[in-house]
Design an enzyme around this catalytic site. Structure first.
Site, PDB file in Angstrom:
ATOM      1  N   ARG A  46       2.065  -4.158  12.563  1.00  0.00           N
ATOM      2  CA  ARG A  46       1.423  -4.526  13.814  1.00  0.00           C
ATOM      3  C   ARG A  46       2.154  -5.743  14.378  1.00  0.00           C
ATOM      4  NH1 ARG A  46      -0.371  -0.225  13.922  1.00  0.00           N
ATOM      5  NH2 ARG A  46      -2.533   0.492  14.080  1.00  0.00           N
TER       6      ARG A  46
ATOM      7  N   GLY B  53       0.835  -1.193   0.000  1.00  0.00           N
ATOM      8  CA  GLY B  53       0.000   0.000   0.000  1.00  0.00           C
ATOM      9  C   GLY B  53       0.869   1.242   0.000  1.00  0.00           C
ATOM     10  N   ARG B  54       0.367   2.315   0.599  1.00  0.00           N
ATOM     11  CA  ARG B  54       1.114   3.573   0.594  1.00  0.00           C
ATOM     12  C   ARG B  54       2.475   3.419   1.275  1.00  0.00           C
ATOM     13  NH1 ARG B  54      -4.168   5.321   2.145  1.00  0.00           N
ATOM     14  NH2 ARG B  54      -5.172   6.713   0.624  1.00  0.00           N
ATOM     15  N   ILE B  55       2.492   2.748   2.431  1.00  0.00           N
ATOM     16  CA  ILE B  55       3.748   2.614   3.174  1.00  0.00           C
ATOM     17  C   ILE B  55       4.715   1.700   2.428  1.00  0.00           C
ATOM     18  CG2 ILE B  55       4.807   1.818   5.323  1.00  0.00           C
ATOM     19  CD1 ILE B  55       2.153   2.581   6.717  1.00  0.00           C
TER      20      ILE B  55
ATOM     21  N   ARG C 268      -2.116  -8.680  -1.779  1.00  0.00           N
ATOM     22  CA  ARG C 268      -3.368  -9.347  -2.161  1.00  0.00           C
ATOM     23  C   ARG C 268      -3.694  -9.094  -3.626  1.00  0.00           C
ATOM     24  NH1 ARG C 268      -8.505  -7.757   1.307  1.00  0.00           N
ATOM     25  NH2 ARG C 268      -7.887  -5.736   0.443  1.00  0.00           N
TER      26      ARG C 268
ATOM     27  N   GLU D 110       2.061  -5.714  23.024  1.00  0.00           N
ATOM     28  CA  GLU D 110       2.446  -4.353  23.364  1.00  0.00           C
ATOM     29  C   GLU D 110       1.570  -3.769  24.481  1.00  0.00           C
ATOM     30  OE1 GLU D 110       2.818  -0.337  20.661  1.00  0.00           O
ATOM     31  OE2 GLU D 110       3.342  -2.251  19.753  1.00  0.00           O
TER      32      GLU D 110
ATOM     33  N   THR E 134       7.163  -2.770  11.014  1.00  0.00           N
ATOM     34  CA  THR E 134       6.649  -1.466  11.433  1.00  0.00           C
ATOM     35  C   THR E 134       5.139  -1.428  11.272  1.00  0.00           C
ATOM     36  OG1 THR E 134       7.058  -0.580   9.207  1.00  0.00           O
ATOM     37  CG2 THR E 134       8.773  -0.209  10.857  1.00  0.00           C
TER      38      THR E 134
ATOM     39  N   HIS F 236       7.645   1.734  19.286  1.00  0.00           N
ATOM     40  CA  HIS F 236       6.464   2.082  18.472  1.00  0.00           C
ATOM     41  C   HIS F 236       6.483   3.573  18.110  1.00  0.00           C
ATOM     42  CE1 HIS F 236       2.026   0.922  17.555  1.00  0.00           C
ATOM     43  NE2 HIS F 236       2.513   1.768  16.661  1.00  0.00           N
TER      44      HIS F 236
END
Length: 327
Positions: free
Chosen positions: A242, A158-160, A180, A271, A240, A289
Site C-alpha cells: 500500500r 505473510g503469503r505474499i 510481527r 493514489e 507492492t 497498481h
C-alpha cells in the site's frame, strides 16, 4: 420462486465473474465502470442485500450508516480492506469479507520484477533502445547491481512475502525478514530466511527492501524519513503493498540526496496521484497498481466473492469473514 439476493457491484469485474453473479443472484452491474461517488454508494447500500466494492471505494462509517435493513454483507473484491470501516459494519451487524490468498503469486511476481528492473536498470535500457540511442556495447555502459548474493529484507512475511522469498532464493538472494510474529522453524528453513525482531537493526544491512505488509495504523508511514535514512545508499526500496506505508515526501528527499539508489513502486500514497518528485527518474520504476492484474487472479477473486455470498445465503459464516480490530 424465492426472491434472489440483490447484489450491487461498484466496478466492472471480469465477464466470467459478472455472468456467474447474474446467474446466481439479482446482480446489478456497473457497465460503464465509473467510480461511484458518496451519494451513489449510499444509495447502493440502502437497497442492496450485498455490496461488492473494490479498493477504489471508501466504505466509511457515513456510508455504512446509510445502509438499509437488508444489507447483510460487504463482500470486498480484493484482499486489502483498509478502505472499509469494519468496526462500523460490525456495529450494524453487517459482515465484511475479502478475497485472501488468491493474489500472492501474482503480487510476488511483480515484486520480483521490480527488483530486477531497478537493480538491473531494465526500464532505462528499454528507453535507450526505444529512443534509438544505442551506439554499441562498452565496458561501463548501463552498469547495474547483481542480484546473486545480495540481501533482500522482506517486511511482512505473510503469503505474499513468503512467495517473494521463494522467488528471491532461486535468484541467489539471501532472504531476511521482519514480521510481527516469527515464522516457525520449518518455514524459515524452507525459505532460508533470517528473522529480525527489530526493523531498525535489519534495514542498514539490506541491499533490497520489499514492503509486503498490510496498511494499518501501525504501518502508516512505516518507511519514514528516519527509517529511510537507515538504509544503505546503494539499496533500493520496493513497494507492492500500500502506498501509504511509505512517506513519499521523505522518499523523494532521500533519492534527491542520493541516500538511496532507487525504488520500484506499484502503489502510491495519494493514489491515483503520483508524487511529481518520483516521475521521470531513471532510478525509479513506476507501475500503475497492476501487481495482481492477471486474468487468473481476477477470476479467482470473483470466485471467492461468490463463495462468501453463497455461504452467507446458506446461513453459514463466510470463510473470509473479517473481524473488527481489537480496541
Amino acid at each position: 420462486m424465492p426472491s434472489r439476493l440483490k447484489i450491487i457491484l461498484t466496478r466492472r469485474l471480469p465477464d466470467a465473474v459478472e455472468t456467474r453473479l447474474r446467474e446466481l443472484f439479482d446482480a446489478e452491474l456497473n457497465l460503464d465502470d465509473h467510480p461511484m461517488g458518496k451519494d451513489e454508494l449510499k444509495a447502493a447500500v440502502a437497497r442492496a442485500d450485498v455490496l461488492v466494492p473494490t479498493i477504489t471505494d471508501t466504505i466509511d462509517a457515513e456510508i455504512i450508516a446509510a445502509a438499509g435493513p437488508n444489507l447483510k454483507l460487504i463482500a470486498n473484491f480484493g484482499a486489502g480492506t483498509d478502505h472499509i470501516d469494519i468496526a462500523a459494519a460490525a456495529g450494524r451487524k453487517i459482515v465484511v469479507s475479502n478475497t485472501p490468498g488468491v493474489l500472492a503469486e501474482d503480487t510476488a511476481d511483480m515484486a520480483m520484477s521490480l527488483i530486477l528492473a531497478v537493480r538491473r536498470r531494465l526500464v532505462e535500457g528499454a528507453t535507450v533502445m526505444a529512443e534509438g540511442r544505442f551506439e554499441g556495447w562498452t565496458p561501463t555502459a548501463m552498469l547495474g547491481r547483481r542480484l546473486w548474493g545480495s540481501r533482500l529484507g522482506i517486511i511482512g512475511m505473510g503469503r505474499i512475502g513468503q512467495a517473494l522469498a521463494r522467488r528471491a532464493r532461486v535468484f541467489g538472494m539471501q532472504v531476511h525478514y521482519h514480521n510481527r510474529n516469527r515464522l516457525n522453524a520449518g518455514i524459515e528453513e524452507e525459505l532460508g530466511a533470517t528473522w529480525w525482531d527489530s526493523l531498525e537493526t535489519m534495514l542498514p544491512r539490506m541491499d533490497v527492501v520489499s514492503l509486503n505488509c498490510p496498511l494499518t495504523d501501525q504501518t502508516y508511514h512505516l518507511m519514514s524519513a528516519g527509517r529511510l535514512a537507515l538504509m544503505k545508499a546503494d539499496a533500493v526500496l520496493i513497494n507492492t503493498a500500500r502506498g501509504e506505508i511509505i512517506d513519499e515526501t521523505a522518499l523523494v528527499e532521500a533519492l534527491d540526496r542520493r541516500a538511496l539508489a532507487g525504488a520500484g513502486l506499484d502503489v502510491y500514497e495519494h493514489e491515483p496521484a503520483v508524487n511529481p518528485g518520483l516521475v521521470n527518474r531513471p532510478e525509479v520504476v513506476l507501475m500503475p497498481h497492476m501487481a495482481s492484474a492477471t486474468q487468473e487472479s481476477r477470476e479467482d477473486m470473483g470466485e471467492r466473492v461468490i463463495l462468501n455470498i453463497k455461504t452467507l445465503e446458506n446461513g453459514h459464516r463466510p470463510p473470509d469473514r473479517l473481524l473488527p480490530p481489537m480496541a
